[in-house]
Design a protein around this motif. Structure first.
Motif, PDB file in Angstrom:
ATOM      1  N   TYR A 137       0.835  -1.194   0.000  1.00 58.23           N
ATOM      2  CA  TYR A 137       0.000   0.000   0.000  1.00 58.23           C
ATOM      3  C   TYR A 137       0.871   1.245   0.000  1.00 58.23           C
ATOM      4  O   TYR A 137       1.378   1.670   1.021  1.00 58.23           O
ATOM      5  CB  TYR A 137      -0.915  -0.019   1.226  1.00 58.23           C
ATOM      6  N   LYS A 138       1.054   1.843  -1.170  1.00 56.84           N
ATOM      7  CA  LYS A 138       1.828   3.070  -1.265  1.00 56.84           C
ATOM      8  C   LYS A 138       1.312   3.966  -2.391  1.00 56.84           C
ATOM      9  O   LYS A 138       1.096   5.143  -2.202  1.00 56.84           O
ATOM     10  CB  LYS A 138       3.318   2.776  -1.484  1.00 56.84           C
ATOM     11  N   PHE A 139       1.102   3.398  -3.566  1.00 61.87           N
ATOM     12  CA  PHE A 139       0.888   4.234  -4.742  1.00 61.87           C
ATOM     13  C   PHE A 139      -0.476   4.918  -4.750  1.00 61.87           C
ATOM     14  O   PHE A 139      -0.563   6.114  -5.023  1.00 61.87           O
ATOM     15  CB  PHE A 139       1.058   3.404  -6.017  1.00 61.87           C
ATOM     16  N   THR A 140      -1.558   4.174  -4.492  1.00 58.62           N
ATOM     17  CA  THR A 140      -2.886   4.782  -4.564  1.00 58.62           C
ATOM     18  C   THR A 140      -2.999   5.946  -3.599  1.00 58.62           C
ATOM     19  O   THR A 140      -3.560   6.995  -3.926  1.00 58.62           O
ATOM     20  CB  THR A 140      -3.978   3.737  -4.270  1.00 58.62           C
ATOM     21  N   LYS A 145      -3.956  11.366  -3.326  1.00 56.41           N
ATOM     22  CA  LYS A 145      -3.716  12.551  -2.498  1.00 56.41           C
ATOM     23  C   LYS A 145      -3.195  13.714  -3.331  1.00 56.41           C
ATOM     24  O   LYS A 145      -3.577  14.866  -3.107  1.00 56.41           O
ATOM     25  CB  LYS A 145      -2.728  12.207  -1.387  1.00 56.41           C
ATOM     26  N   THR A 146      -2.347  13.435  -4.307  1.00 55.46           N
ATOM     27  CA  THR A 146      -1.744  14.501  -5.110  1.00 55.46           C
ATOM     28  C   THR A 146      -2.575  14.867  -6.333  1.00 55.46           C
ATOM     29  O   THR A 146      -2.474  15.989  -6.823  1.00 55.46           O
ATOM     30  CB  THR A 146      -0.339  14.084  -5.574  1.00 55.46           C
ATOM     31  N   TYR A 692      -7.245   6.528   3.986  1.00 54.02           N
ATOM     32  CA  TYR A 692      -8.355   7.314   3.425  1.00 54.02           C
ATOM     33  C   TYR A 692      -8.233   7.477   1.916  1.00 54.02           C
ATOM     34  O   TYR A 692      -9.213   7.337   1.175  1.00 54.02           O
ATOM     35  CB  TYR A 692      -8.385   8.680   4.109  1.00 54.02           C
ATOM     36  N   ASN A 693      -7.028   7.771   1.434  1.00 50.18           N
ATOM     37  CA  ASN A 693      -6.860   8.041   0.008  1.00 50.18           C
ATOM     38  C   ASN A 693      -6.898   6.790  -0.862  1.00 50.18           C
ATOM     39  O   ASN A 693      -6.960   6.893  -2.090  1.00 50.18           O
ATOM     40  CB  ASN A 693      -5.540   8.783  -0.230  1.00 50.18           C
ATOM     41  N   SER A 694      -6.860   5.618  -0.241  1.00 46.29           N
ATOM     42  CA  SER A 694      -6.970   4.389  -1.038  1.00 46.29           C
ATOM     43  C   SER A 694      -8.426   4.018  -1.281  1.00 46.29           C
ATOM     44  O   SER A 694      -8.715   3.125  -2.078  1.00 46.29           O
ATOM     45  CB  SER A 694      -6.266   3.231  -0.316  1.00 46.29           C
ATOM     46  N   LEU A 695      -9.366   4.712  -0.621  1.00 47.44           N
ATOM     47  CA  LEU A 695     -10.795   4.408  -0.749  1.00 47.44           C
ATOM     48  C   LEU A 695     -11.410   5.290  -1.815  1.00 47.44           C
ATOM     49  O   LEU A 695     -12.393   5.995  -1.590  1.00 47.44           O
ATOM     50  CB  LEU A 695     -11.500   4.626   0.601  1.00 47.44           C
ATOM     51  N   TYR A 696     -10.825   5.255  -3.043  1.00 48.37           N
ATOM     52  CA  TYR A 696     -11.267   6.159  -4.105  1.00 48.37           C
ATOM     53  C   TYR A 696     -11.871   5.363  -5.236  1.00 48.37           C
ATOM     54  O   TYR A 696     -11.293   4.380  -5.653  1.00 48.37           O
ATOM     55  CB  TYR A 696     -10.088   6.985  -4.609  1.00 48.37           C
TER      56      TYR A 696
END
Length: 696
Positions: A137-140, A145-146, A692-696
């Motif tokens: 878990y790193k890229f998503t 986020k960016t 949070y940002n992986s829940l897109y």
């Protein structure tokens, strides 16, 4: 299931072929990154930046083409509007009919554009999931986020449609105005019932909802069922589902769901009194209620496996076991045995066929009816939860027949035993075992395709170890072939809980933990309600039953509000975090820190906790289905089983906590049981913020 790469090639519009996401190239790039990291030719920072640039290029290509097509559609609509102004004054029926057909043609082209965007959105989600699966878990998190949170985000253009909504509005308004309304001017804004005067508009609206995660009450309610459908079935699969569908069998499946939930909660108002009558402490009610959940931990697994071969036999077995369990529960009073009572509740848990109930809807209900069937499953559960305590409220009588005692403690067992007997007879007469799936479909589901196994074998660590290099290289050689297709959706199902666990990314683990938290909080609230209200407020069994029934009746109204309004205003991840915070507030307000402990405080905090947990469950399971591996969408050890096990384990621990806290005295049970609830809730909020940002 059809591999995504193959599906993309088969369904793409040929003249738009160059504007689709280059999924194969992106996937090959991920494979090359793996080798570069193994060989030391690239570091993680370079990989993130380089792949981000490649994704930016792909998304920009998609968005610019989408805007170009929207402009063309807007231009056509403007021309048609000018024609409409003239033709309406002339009242030429033939020309007005042609004009309506031209509007419909624009609608069909808009639908094609939406399908184009939806296919690309699916490709983006899959490649993000693939990257995270390969490297941890790193890229998503970094990319969303960016990019997604930037004011000029092109990524948001793919998932959040504003321009297309304006085109849909113009089509709806103009088609509504062209309808024959006896000369009266009808506006879709004044008369919402005319918002979708043509089936093509309904199709467009459904496509927009799928793309933007908009929803309505029925869809939001159905999310609670967690019946995952990774991809649309092929025509042959849909035809097979039509053959397997039988309304009476579906109804019996839903009745099983309803009766089981009634069986679960009918004993809650009287469990503490039953314990006292058998010489045990009142807090043993936690064990009485929780023993059913203990057995369900095991029954969920064998029922899930059994449903691979049959639906009728496990449902019959479930009914027989529940009949025996409820009979033992009722007989425990005359036998004066707490052990018999607990064995009876264990038998009831062993009869939990909710895995079969879910599986039947997934495997035997056509796609066009599956949404309603899923919502029916959730509604049956909610209605059963409300009817259980309400029924206990009506069983306030006492009499004897021979040596059998019938009172408020034993009648729940006798009534449920009789209900399961009637259901068993109805099941035997009316249920129709669906025909077996064809060999081709069974082979696809059981074995899948093994081309891309490297993507979803145990790569949940941040970086790959050298010891895995040799085996992985062999797989990558196969993956890098020109004709290779992504088979992420075609892998064979996992064969054990351990294998399933290895497929869980951090975001999936967090969502399972959130599900654990909400079930724990709800079980603490419901299971100790009779104990707490009896100690602080001296409530009768009737009062407790009415209180629990009212809590259960809030489920459907809350889902109407959230599904129709809140979920269409906010993102699911926003609703998720807000609901967790509200559950936390409800728990904090429940603590006994003031003297005296008042009824408004208890009822108000209970409503906040219960309603927030209900809202949380819908968005939690929806997000879980999106971030979970496609290998967990079917088979015995599927996502539904994992979520059921997480929720059941939460109930077991919660009920055990109630009983253990009884050793400190009834006056301390409330605060002692709320402390772990508060700790788990705060932990889940922190974990959600990290993912949070992986829940897109």
């Amino acid at each position: 299931m059809v591999a995504f790469g193959k599906k993309l090639k088969e369904t793409q519009i040929q003249e738009w072929q160059g504007y689709y996401i280059n999924y194969k190239s992106l996937k090959k790039k991920v494979n090359r990154y793996t080798r570069q990291i193994q060989d030391g030719a690239a570091d993680q920072h370079y990989v993130l930046k380089d792949f981000s640039r490649m994704l930016d290029t792909e998304i920009e290509k998609i968005v610019l083409f989408m805007l170009e097509q929207q402009g063309l559609l807007a231009s056509r609509l403007s021309t048609l509007w000018e024609q409409q102004e003239v033709l309406v004054q002339e009242s030429d029926g033939c020309k007005l009919y042609d004009l309506r057909e031209n509007y419909k043609a624009v609608g069909q082209d808009l639908l094609r554009l939406l399908c184009f965007v939806e296919m690309n959105a699916t490709g983006l989600r899959k490649i993000l999931k693939k990257f995270d699966k390969r490297f941890g878990y790193k890229f998503t998190d970094y990319y969303v986020k960016t990019r997604a949170n930037h004011p000029y985000s092109q990524l948001r253009q793919v998932f959040k449609q504003v321009g297309i909504g304006a085109v849909v509005g113009a089509l709806s308004r103009n088609l509504a105005e062209l309808q024959d309304h006896r000369g009266q001017y009808i506006s879709i804004y004044d008369q919402p019932s005319f918002s979708h005067p043509d089936p093509v508009i309904d199709s467009i609206k459904a496509a927009v909802n799928r793309l933007s995660n908009s929803t309505n009450f029925l869809e939001f309610l159905a999310k609670h069922a967690f019946i995952v459908e990774e991809e649309l079935p092929s025509p042959s699969q849909e035809q097979l589902l039509e053959q397997r569908y039988h309304f009476m069998s579906l109804l019996l499946n839903l009745v099983n769901t309803f009766l089981y939930m009634v069986n679960t909660y009918i004993v809650v108002p009287t469990a503490d009194n039953y314990s006292l009558s058998l010489g045990a402490a009142a807090t043993v009610c936690g064990v009485i209620i929780g023993s059913m959940a203990v057995a369900q931990v095991f029954s969920s697994v064998y029922f899930s496996a059994w449903s691979n071969r049959s639906y009728l036999r496990p449902l019959i077995f479930s009914s027989v076991v529940l009949l025996v369990g409820n009979t033992l529960y009722a007989l425990a009073y005359d036998l004066n045995s707490i052990a018999v009572l607990l064995v009876g509740r264990l038998f009831c848990g062993l009869g939990s066929a909710r895995a079969v109930n879910r599986r039947y809807i997934s495997d035997c209900v056509p796609l066009k009816l599956r949404l309603r069937a899923s919502a029916g499953f959730v509604s049956a559960s909610a209605l059963g939860m409300a009817c259980g305590p309400a029924l206990a409220c009506l069983l306030q009588t006492k009499f004897q027949i021979y040596k059998l005692t019938f009172n408020e403690d034993t009648l729940p067992g006798w009534v449920m035993a009789f209900s399961w007997l009637v259901y068993l007879l109805w099941l035997w007469v009316s249920f129709r075992e669906p025909p077996q799936r064809t060999n081709e479909l069974v082979t696809q589901e059981a074995n899948g395709l093994a081309v891309d196994n490297a993507v979803e074998i145990d790569f949940t660590q941040p970086l790959l170890s050298k010891s895995e290099s040799k085996q992985l290289d062999n797989n990558l050689d196969t993956e890098l072939e020109d004709d290779e297709e992504d088979s992420e959706g075609s892998h064979k199902p996992v064969t054990s809980i351990v294998s399933a666990y290895r497929l869980l990314t951090p975001s999936v683990k967090v969502q399972l933990f959130v599900y654990f938290m909400l079930k724990y909080a709800m079980e603490i609230l419901l299971a100790e309600s009779s104990l707490i209200t009896g100690h602080y407020f001296v409530w009768s069994t009737n009062s407790v039953a009415i209180f629990l029934a009212c809590l259960g009746l809030t489920v459907l109204p809350v889902n109407i509000v959230v599904g129709s309004y809140i979920s269409n205003i906010f993102e699911e991840r926003q609703v998720l975090l807000a609901s967790e915070i509200m559950v936390c507030i409800g728990i904090v307000l429940s603590f006994h820190v003031m003297i005296p402990y008042s009824v408004p405080q208890y009822v108000g905090s209970a409503l906040i906790t219960f309603i927030s947990a209900e809202v949380l469950e819908g968005v939690n399971l929806s997000l879980l289905s999106r971030v979970m591996s496609s290998r967990l969408s079917r088979g015995t050890y599927n996502g539904g089983l994992l979520s059921t096990e997480a929720g059941t384990l939460a109930r077991v621990i919660a009920d055990g906590t109630i009983t253990l806290s009884g050793y400190l005295g009834v006056s301390k049970v409330l605060n002692v049981t709320l402390l772990p609830s508060l700790f788990i809730c705060i932990t889940s909020i922190i974990a959600t913020c990290f993912t949070y940002n992986s829940l897109y």
